[in-house]
Design an enzyme around this catalytic site. Structure first.
Site, PDB file in Angstrom:
ATOM      1  N   ASN A 128      43.879  34.565  39.587  1.00 63.94           N
ATOM      2  CA  ASN A 128      44.858  34.704  38.498  1.00 63.94           C
ATOM      3  C   ASN A 128      46.251  34.578  39.111  1.00 63.94           C
ATOM      4  OD1 ASN A 128      46.546  35.560  36.463  1.00 63.94           O
ATOM      5  ND2 ASN A 128      45.785  37.674  36.426  1.00 63.94           N
ATOM      6  N   LYS A 150      49.052  34.477  37.637  1.00 59.14           N
ATOM      7  CA  LYS A 150      50.099  35.166  36.866  1.00 59.14           C
ATOM      8  C   LYS A 150      51.312  34.237  36.701  1.00 59.14           C
ATOM      9  CE  LYS A 150      48.137  39.475  38.426  1.00 59.14           C
ATOM     10  NZ  LYS A 150      48.278  40.898  38.698  1.00 59.14           N
ATOM     11  N   GLY A 160      47.740  45.001  42.359  1.00 52.75           N
ATOM     12  CA  GLY A 160      48.987  44.750  43.081  1.00 52.75           C
ATOM     13  C   GLY A 160      49.452  45.919  43.932  1.00 52.75           C
ATOM     14  N   HIS A 207      44.035  41.023  29.920  1.00 53.88           N
ATOM     15  CA  HIS A 207      44.513  41.522  31.217  1.00 53.88           C
ATOM     16  C   HIS A 207      45.429  42.720  30.971  1.00 53.88           C
ATOM     17  CE1 HIS A 207      46.635  41.802  35.023  1.00 53.88           C
ATOM     18  NE2 HIS A 207      45.620  41.151  35.550  1.00 53.88           N
ATOM     19  N   GLY A 243      47.326  38.484  43.642  1.00 61.18           N
ATOM     20  CA  GLY A 243      48.218  38.084  44.732  1.00 61.18           C
ATOM     21  C   GLY A 243      47.571  37.222  45.805  1.00 61.18           C
ATOM     22  N   GLU A 248      48.153  43.544  32.151  1.00 56.92           N
ATOM     23  CA  GLU A 248      49.577  43.211  31.987  1.00 56.92           C
ATOM     24  C   GLU A 248      49.862  42.709  30.573  1.00 56.92           C
ATOM     25  OE1 GLU A 248      49.852  40.722  35.485  1.00 56.92           O
ATOM     26  OE2 GLU A 248      49.525  42.511  36.708  1.00 56.92           O
ATOM     27  N   GLU A 262      39.062  45.902  36.136  1.00 65.45           N
ATOM     28  CA  GLU A 262      40.279  45.968  36.944  1.00 65.45           C
ATOM     29  C   GLU A 262      40.970  47.307  36.722  1.00 65.45           C
ATOM     30  OE1 GLU A 262      41.788  41.801  38.018  1.00 65.45           O
ATOM     31  OE2 GLU A 262      42.666  42.310  36.091  1.00 65.45           O
ATOM     32  N   SER A 280      43.634  44.247  43.987  1.00 64.54           N
ATOM     33  CA  SER A 280      43.878  44.296  45.433  1.00 64.54           C
ATOM     34  C   SER A 280      42.714  43.781  46.282  1.00 64.54           C
ATOM     35  CB  SER A 280      44.273  45.714  45.864  1.00 64.54           C
ATOM     36  OG  SER A 280      45.513  46.080  45.287  1.00 64.54           O
TER      37      SER A 280
HETATM   38  P1  PGA Z   1      45.909  41.753  42.489  1.00 64.51           P
HETATM   39  O1  PGA Z   1      45.797  41.450  40.925  1.00 64.51           O
HETATM   40  O2  PGA Z   1      44.738  41.058  43.150  1.00 64.51           O
HETATM   41  O3  PGA Z   1      47.223  41.198  42.901  1.00 64.51           O
HETATM   42  O4  PGA Z   1      45.815  43.244  42.648  1.00 64.51           O
HETATM   43  C1  PGA Z   1      44.554  41.380  40.273  1.00 64.51           C
HETATM   44  C2  PGA Z   1      44.740  41.006  38.836  1.00 64.51           C
HETATM   45  O5  PGA Z   1      45.699  41.460  38.198  1.00 64.51           O
HETATM   46  O6  PGA Z   1      43.920  40.244  38.281  1.00 64.51           O
END
Ligand code: PGA
Length: 251
Positions: free
Chosen positions: A12, A14, A174, A98, A235, A100, A168, A213
């Site tokens: 992803n 983002k 993150g 998601h 990330g 977010e 998640e 993460s």
């Molecule tokens: P992250 O994000 O791997 O940066 O923690 C995961 C996600 O939001 O899908």
């Protein structure tokens, strides 16, 4: 016992990536050959790169997905894109719900369910995200929260070919912090049980990804957990070497 679902490692991106980032996709495609026999790979770039990435990945063992869609196929919804538009420009999947999107855009469970059903209507794979906050985990309310999200946002029809669940934990996204393997195992077993109770034929084959993460250094341990059928990576998916390093857990 049914055979385990084929794993999926999805990136992803983002709100990251410009035209120049096509090189990362090309590097992922170049490295995909050694993994494709064992697992599906997917990259979800921002909508601006969707058509370009889909064209680059055509015929390669890397799926291309979007990060969100509107529930309606078309209409007066300025700034939104529909699942049909994603399919039209070559996308094969879309992430819905998601955390977010749920947080910054106030998307509730019924909205997420409508998006998941839109994705399936358009012939896309829906990657439906659920997860608890830190406060919910600390209060011992993780499974209650997840059950509510599953009840409210799962589409009516459970079809393993077109639905993927991503667990998640919001506090792991993150942050560099992940739940321990026992906690991941408990949650994934709970989700599997819920899906199987809802649909004894479709439920067992639905892929349940872990996200939050995930990095090359912890992927092997997280992906070895029972009922973890892949990862949703934020990330660490932006660099081909890291993304492939994660997927290499299946090579
Ligand atoms: P992250 O994000 O791997 O940066 O923690 C995961 C996600 O939001 O899908």
């Amino acid at each position: 016992m049914a055979t385990a679902p084929r794993p999926l490692v999805a990136g992803n991106w983002k709100m990251n990536g410009l035209s120049a980032s096509a090189g990362e996709l090309e590097a992922i495609i170049a490295g995909a050959a050694g993994i494709a026999a064992e697992a599906d790979l997917m990259v979800c770039p921002p909508a601006t790169l969707l058509a370009r990435f889909a064209a680059i990945a055509r015929g390669a063992p890397v799926l291309i997905g979007a990060q969100d869609c509107h529930a309606e196929p078309a209409g007066a919804f300025t700034g939104d894109i529909s699942a049909e538009m994603i399919a039209d420009c070559g996308g094969q999947a879309v992430i819905v719900g998601h955390s977010e999107r749920r947080f910054y855009h106030q998307e509730d469970d019924p909205a997420v369910k409508a998006k998941a059903m839109a994705a399936m209507r358009a012939g896309l794979i829906a990657i439906l995200c659920i997860g608890e906050t830190k406060q919910e985990r600390d209060a011992g309310a993780t499974l209650v929260r997840l059950e509510k999200q599953l009840q409210g946002s799962l589409p009516e029809r459970l079809d393993a070919a077109s639905l993927v669940i991503a667990y998640e934990p919001v506090w792991a996204i993150g942050t560099g912090v992940t739940p321990g393997p026992a906690d991941v195992e408990e949650v994934h077993a709970f989700i599997r049980q819920f899906l199987t109770a809802r649909d004894p034929s479709g439920g067992p084959g639905i892929r349940i990804l872990y996200g939050g993460s995930v990095k090359p250094s912890n992927a092997r341990d997280l992906l070895a957990v029972r009922n973890v059928n892949g990862a949703l990576v934020g990330g660490a998916s932006l660099k081909a070497a890291d993304f492939l390093g994660i997927a290499a857990a299946y090579a």
